[in-house]
Design an enzyme around this catalytic site. Structure first.
Site, PDB file in Angstrom:
ATOM      1  N   HIS A   1       0.840  -1.202   0.000  1.00  0.00           N
ATOM      2  CA  HIS A   1       0.000   0.000   0.000  1.00  0.00           C
ATOM      3  C   HIS A   1       0.866   1.239   0.000  1.00  0.00           C
ATOM      4  O   HIS A   1       1.987   1.239   0.514  1.00  0.00           O
ATOM      5  CB  HIS A   1      -0.955   0.013   1.201  1.00  0.00           C
ATOM      6  CG  HIS A   1      -0.268  -0.150   2.511  1.00  0.00           C
ATOM      7  ND1 HIS A   1       0.118  -1.376   3.000  1.00  0.00           N
ATOM      8  CD2 HIS A   1       0.131   0.769   3.427  1.00  0.00           C
ATOM      9  CE1 HIS A   1       0.712  -1.200   4.169  1.00  0.00           C
ATOM     10  NE2 HIS A   1       0.741   0.094   4.451  1.00  0.00           N
TER      11      HIS A   1
ATOM     12  N   HIS B   1       1.026   5.319   0.980  1.00  0.00           N
ATOM     13  CA  HIS B   1       0.437   6.365   1.814  1.00  0.00           C
ATOM     14  C   HIS B   1       0.488   7.692   1.057  1.00  0.00           C
ATOM     15  O   HIS B   1       1.561   8.079   0.565  1.00  0.00           O
ATOM     16  CB  HIS B   1       1.235   6.550   3.110  1.00  0.00           C
ATOM     17  CG  HIS B   1       1.211   5.361   4.030  1.00  0.00           C
ATOM     18  ND1 HIS B   1       0.411   5.316   5.150  1.00  0.00           N
ATOM     19  CD2 HIS B   1       1.881   4.184   4.006  1.00  0.00           C
ATOM     20  CE1 HIS B   1       0.608   4.163   5.793  1.00  0.00           C
ATOM     21  NE2 HIS B   1       1.494   3.456   5.109  1.00  0.00           N
TER      22      HIS B   1
HETATM   23  P1  AMP Z   1       1.813   0.400   7.383  1.00  0.00           P
HETATM   24  O1  AMP Z   1       2.463   0.730   8.684  1.00  0.00           O
HETATM   25  O2  AMP Z   1       2.499   1.039   6.196  1.00  0.00           O
HETATM   26  O3  AMP Z   1       1.606  -1.088   7.194  1.00  0.00           O
HETATM   27  O4  AMP Z   1       0.421   1.119   7.405  1.00  0.00           O
HETATM   28  C1  AMP Z   1      -0.791   0.498   7.647  1.00  0.00           C
HETATM   29  C2  AMP Z   1      -1.791   1.611   7.743  1.00  0.00           C
HETATM   30  O5  AMP Z   1      -3.075   1.046   7.642  1.00  0.00           O
HETATM   31  C3  AMP Z   1      -1.736   2.381   9.065  1.00  0.00           C
HETATM   32  O6  AMP Z   1      -1.479   3.758   8.804  1.00  0.00           O
HETATM   33  C4  AMP Z   1      -3.115   2.157   9.661  1.00  0.00           C
HETATM   34  O7  AMP Z   1      -3.621   3.280  10.325  1.00  0.00           O
HETATM   35  C5  AMP Z   1      -3.938   1.795   8.441  1.00  0.00           C
HETATM   36  N1  AMP Z   1      -5.102   0.951   8.703  1.00  0.00           N
HETATM   37  C6  AMP Z   1      -5.126  -0.230   9.372  1.00  0.00           C
HETATM   38  N2  AMP Z   1      -6.372  -0.727   9.390  1.00  0.00           N
HETATM   39  C7  AMP Z   1      -7.148   0.147   8.694  1.00  0.00           C
HETATM   40  C8  AMP Z   1      -8.533   0.181   8.372  1.00  0.00           C
HETATM   41  N3  AMP Z   1      -9.375  -0.785   8.748  1.00  0.00           N
HETATM   42  N4  AMP Z   1      -9.003   1.248   7.659  1.00  0.00           N
HETATM   43  C9  AMP Z   1      -8.159   2.224   7.284  1.00  0.00           C
HETATM   44  N5  AMP Z   1      -6.839   2.227   7.553  1.00  0.00           N
HETATM   45  C10 AMP Z   1      -6.341   1.216   8.258  1.00  0.00           C
END
Ligand code: AMP
Ligand code: ZN
Length: 136
Positions: free
Chosen positions: A100, A102
């Site tokens: 993903h 950001h």
């Molecule tokens: P990472 O640390 O790059 O794996 O980022 C994962 C991101 O996903 C974090 O910023 C979380 O806040 C976000 N996240 C996790 N669960 C959800 C969800 N159900 N809806 C929206 N964002 C999410």
């Protein structure tokens, strides 16, 4: 699709999200814990773990998709800029193992600082340069 993957569940509609935009290949939705309000995630609909795993056939479309969503976020939040980021691997802060990107709107006064720069010892920069090049 991966059975236990939270982003696959969001893509399938099994878990709700605040969707911004989607097409055949990608979905953009708001991050539940934003660094700044309007922080969004762009995920490929095909489950893949990280950038190395990301399908080549989708690379060009991804940039177009990100640009479209980022422009809308910047306009909507009146941001002064934005960061595009991707965490690959635990050590880099990746928690969700579905690749993903950001998109984080940034404001001149949001208080975040740039990452501090380290110093190279004498000769070290050339050494690491040569080592990286040897793997290409
Ligand atoms: P990472 O640390 O790059 O794996 O980022 C994962 C991101 O996903 C974090 O910023 C979380 O806040 C976000 N996240 C996790 N669960 C959800 C969800 N159900 N809806 C929206 N964002 C999410
Ligand atoms: Zn997944």
């Amino acid at each position: 699709m991966s059975k236990d993957c939270i982003f696959c569940k969001i893509i399938k509609g099994e878990i709700p999200c605040n969707k911004i935009y989607e097409d055949k290949e990608f979905l953009a939705f708001l991050d539940i814990k934003p660094i700044n309000k309007g922080h969004a995630l762009v995920v490929p609909k095909l489950h893949c773990k990280n950038l190395f795993d990301f399908p080549k056939s989708e690379e060009t479309d991804l940039i177009e998709f990100i640009k479209k969503v980022a422009k809308a976020i910047v306009k909507a939040t009146n941001a002064d800029g934005f960061n595009l980021g991707m965490n690959n691997g635990r050590a880099a802060g990746q928690i969700v193992e579905h690749a993903h990107f950001h998109i984080i709107p940034r404001f001149s006064n949001d208080g975040f600082k740039h990452w501090p720069g380290k110093e190279y010892a004498e000769g070290e920069m050339e050494e690491i340069q040569k080592k990286i090049v040897s793997f290409l």
